[in-house]
Design a protein around this motif. Structure first.
Motif, PDB file in Angstrom:
ATOM      1  N   LYS A   1       0.821  -1.042   0.452  1.00  0.00           N
ATOM      2  CA  LYS A   1      -0.112  -0.126  -0.218  1.00  0.00           C
ATOM      3  C   LYS A   1       0.799   0.890   0.003  1.00  0.00           C
ATOM      4  O   LYS A   1       2.033   1.791   0.289  1.00  0.00           O
ATOM      5  CB  LYS A   1      -1.066   0.006   0.805  1.00  0.00           C
ATOM      6  N   VAL A   2       0.334   2.247  -0.815  1.00  0.00           N
ATOM      7  CA  VAL A   2       0.702   3.525  -1.045  1.00  0.00           C
ATOM      8  C   VAL A   2       0.109   4.840  -0.153  1.00  0.00           C
ATOM      9  O   VAL A   2      -1.081   4.461  -0.592  1.00  0.00           O
ATOM     10  CB  VAL A   2       1.428   3.954  -1.879  1.00  0.00           C
ATOM     11  N   GLY A   3       0.307   5.289   0.774  1.00  0.00           N
ATOM     12  CA  GLY A   3      -1.006   6.172   0.859  1.00  0.00           C
ATOM     13  C   GLY A   3       0.014   7.924   0.609  1.00  0.00           C
ATOM     14  O   GLY A   3       0.801   8.011   0.681  1.00  0.00           O
ATOM     15  N   VAL A   4      -1.376   8.199   1.002  1.00  0.00           N
ATOM     16  CA  VAL A   4      -0.925   9.670   0.777  1.00  0.00           C
ATOM     17  C   VAL A   4      -2.578  10.935   0.272  1.00  0.00           C
ATOM     18  O   VAL A   4      -3.799  10.118   1.263  1.00  0.00           O
ATOM     19  CB  VAL A   4      -0.684  10.017  -0.763  1.00  0.00           C
ATOM     20  N   ASN A   5      -2.040  11.840   1.616  1.00  0.00           N
ATOM     21  CA  ASN A   5      -3.437  13.078   1.586  1.00  0.00           C
ATOM     22  C   ASN A   5      -3.822  12.984   0.455  1.00  0.00           C
ATOM     23  O   ASN A   5      -3.540  13.973   0.429  1.00  0.00           O
ATOM     24  CB  ASN A   5      -2.831  13.789   2.558  1.00  0.00           C
TER      25      ASN A   5
END
Length: 678
Positions: A169-173
């Protein structure tokens, strides 16, 4: 002030050019992807991170910050990577001090770029304007990805690093990434089993000590004598567009668009007269979301050129409601992105056939509130109307540039005399003094960006900003590049000239003259309507290409009318149209030695041609900024007759228009010397 080719805003450009690629990775492309990754940069590639290298004085150590961020990964969806964009929730090029999240985590202060942090690696991407700056500021925790110079795309790199992790998983706001970038990144990653997920803002969690407060500056009305059109009339135009495109509401998220649409200005963002805001415009209701709404509505104006309080200007009640108010009224609501999302969602919940207009550059956080069947994603008609200045704005831009040209001429006459008398001047002291000159001018409301005052080798850093650790003296030995501008109630200015107060080398003169040749060739071009900046850009580059030289930035950017110094130009098409104001700014940069940039603001206008071709109009540029070029650096034998004639006409216009504004000062003789015909 230069930017990157083909962008709308620099932040948007980075999202398109670096964060995303237009086509998904197909099976036949994977060998190419593997080649890209195999040659991917590493920390070991960086000269400043090799054994024995001395760290630059402006390098920022980020070890503890990275550790704190990585510690949050398990509790936030078990992510394996986190993206930190440059932009704020409005996809702004320049952001408030509070919103400089990417700068905090990486130490890199350039206006464009993004960071990606893995559990064991960190990488930062930026464009050619910032290669030297990035190398200096990034510590050796960071892989430096030079976009357009062999670095892989972000998604390509992430796939190579995470492909062996099941369920990566790659997170970002989601409020910090445009919906367009989100869609393309998500698609590419999902093809390889990697999920892009929205998270709370993890930088906000770790950045607590010493963080600036959120922006909250006074909002003032921009009077009709400067705006040229009432906000009520702009609403009529917008609603006409809404009817044409069958939409019930428009969500306005770009800060320059809310400022222009409502004829309001503030100073939440340094050098930009904006206020943090959203707006929702319907056929029967207008909502504006601002910070500290209750107190700002009835506060006395802080700009002496207006007498209207905010509630009076917006024809609303002092509590921001429209109950019992006649005519167009703006409902003013306290700023909160989640409130905006809720209000947007309520539109489509009430009626399933309601269409909501958002731009492709609206954040994923906002767009996610609209069902796909109800979202109309197209470029904003506001941006086009804003770029094509009305008569009052057009005249204001010329007036502001004339006064600003006079300011720069007076200052440069003073500075050159002082330097030749061997008085001590530095990049910082010169920038500070020029700021004083501008702030004393009529209608000035500050600078339009941080001045790029660069002596000698610092001029090769395209977006250099002087600071105590890099501050050089200005002398008769080196070139001096000065890129600066002002914000005025009647216009925004941006001008670059490069000087030499001594005896330049033949090579320096050749490089300068070739940059000048490119600037002139672009300035005197006549073209059939329908072309974009990119279609004609090559003319400015050709004199340098002829001898194997290049520059790594765009040649033109739009300029707003007391708005952004980098303004969108018809983002849906990029087509140039009448009354658009742009820069003409080729350059050349010799690493470790000098930089040259010549930037003149021009206006697109109709041109009369010898013949008339059916159904075709021709356009060209009219110079707006009138500041002489550096005679000491021009080799006139290199100029063609057409180029010489243009240069003489330009200098004659400088003397005719700006001469009276500097009469009686030392600037007049300085101007007269530099405008003598070749």
């Amino acid at each position: 002030m230069c930017w990157v080719d083909g962008g709308v805003f620099i932040g948007v450009l980075l999202a398109l050019a670096c964060l995303v690629t237009a086509d998904p990775i197909q099976e036949e492309d994977r060998s190419r992807v593997r080649r890209d990754v195999k040659s991917s940069p590493s920390v070991a590639d960086r000269p400043g991170c090799r054994p024995g290298a001395v760290a630059p004085p402006n390098r920022v150590i980020t070890t503890s910050r990275l550790a704190a961020l990585r510690a949050l990964f398990p509790a936030n969806g078990g992510i394996h990577a986190y993206i930190v964009p440059s932009e704020d929730a409005h996809q702004s090029e320049y952001v408030t001090e509070y919103d400089k999240r990417r700068q905090y985590i990486s130490g890199f202060s350039g206006s464009a770029g993004f960071a990606v942090v893995l559990l064991d690696k960190a990488a930062l991407w930026t464009d050619g304007r910032y290669f030297l700056q990035g190398e200096a500021q990034l510590d050796c925790n960071w892989i430096f990805m030079k976009a357009g110079a062999g670095a892989p795309k972000m998604t390509t790199w992430l796939i190579s690093e995470l492909k062996d992790i099941p369920g990566a998983k790659v997170g970002v706001n989601p409020f910090l990434m445009s919906s367009r970038a989100w869609t393309r990144n998500s698609y590419k990653l999902s093809n390889e089993g990697i999920t892009l997920v929205g998270t709370r803002d993890l930088i906000d969690v770790i950045w607590t000590a010493g963080r600036p407060a959120p922006a909250d500056t006074p909002i003032n009305a921009l009077e009709l004598k400067f705006s040229g059109k009432r906000w009520q009339d702009k609403m009529v135009d917008l609603r006409r567009e809404m009817t044409e495109h069958n939409v019930a509401a428009v969500v306005v998220t770009s800060l320059d668009e809310t400022a222009w649409l409502f004829n309001l200005r503030a100073s939440d963002i340094p050098y930009n007269p904006f206020f943090i805001s959203y707006a929702i415009v319907e056929h029967a209701r207008i909502r504006l979301y601002i910070v500290s709404a209750d107190s700002k509505l009835s506060r006395s104006p802080t700009d002496r050129e207006t007498t209207n309080r905010l509630y009076e200007h917006l024809n609303t009640r002092t509590n921001g409601t429209c109950v019992g108010v006649g005519g167009l009224c703006v409902q003013v609501i306290e700023y909160d992105p989640e409130t905006v999302k809720t209000d947007i969602k309520a539109l489509t919940d009430a009626r399933s056939d309601v269409n909501v207009w958002v731009t492709p550059y609206c954040s994923q956080g906002i767009v996610s509130a609209i069902p796909k069947t109800n979202a109309v994603q197209r470029f904003s008609s506001i941006s086009v109307a804003k770029a094509m200045k009305n008569k009052v704005e057009t005249q204001g831009m010329f007036n502001a540039h004339n006064r600003d040209s006079a300011v720069l001429i007076k200052f440069m006459a003073f500075l050159e005399r002082e330097v030749k008398e061997e008085k001590h001047w530095t990049e910082m002291s010169a920038a500070d003094k020029l700021k004083e000159y501008r702030e004393a001018e009529q209608y000035n409301r500050g600078l339009s960006f941080e001045s790029i005052s660069a002596s000698g080798s610092n001029g090769a850093i395209i977006h250099y900003s002087p600071e105590a650790t890099t501050n050089k003296a200005i002398s008769t030995r080196d070139m001096y590049l000065l890129d600066s501008g002002g914000q005025y109630l009647d216009g925004t200015t941006d001008v670059t000239r490069t000087f030499h107060f001594g005896n330049p080398t033949d090579y320096e003169k050749e490089c300068y003259t070739r940059v000048l040749m490119g600037s002139i060739d672009l300035a005197q071009l006549v073209w059939p309507k329908g072309l974009t900046r990119k279609d004609i850009d090559v003319l400015a580059r050709r004199p340098l290409w002829d001898v194997g030289l290049i520059y790594r930035h765009g040649t033109s950017h739009g300029v707003g009318a007391y708005l952004s110094v980098h303004e969108a130009i018809a983002p849906s098409s990029g087509v140039l149209a009448e009354n658009m104001f742009l820069s003409d700014e080729p350059g050349f940069y010799e690493d470790g030695k000098f930089g040259i940039r010549l930037e003149t603001i021009v206006m697109v206008e109709n041109k009369t041609t010898k013949y008339s071709f059916p159904s075709t109009r021709f356009l060209g540029y009219k110079p707006v900024q009138l500041v002489p070029f550096e005679r000491n650096l021009i080799n006139p034998s290199m100029l063609s007759k057409d180029q010489t004639d243009w240069l003489n006409r330009y200098h004659a216009e400088v003397e005719r228009t700006v001469g009276p504004l500097v009469a009686g000062s030392a600037g007049y003789e300085w101007l007269k010397h530099r405008t003598k015909p070749f």
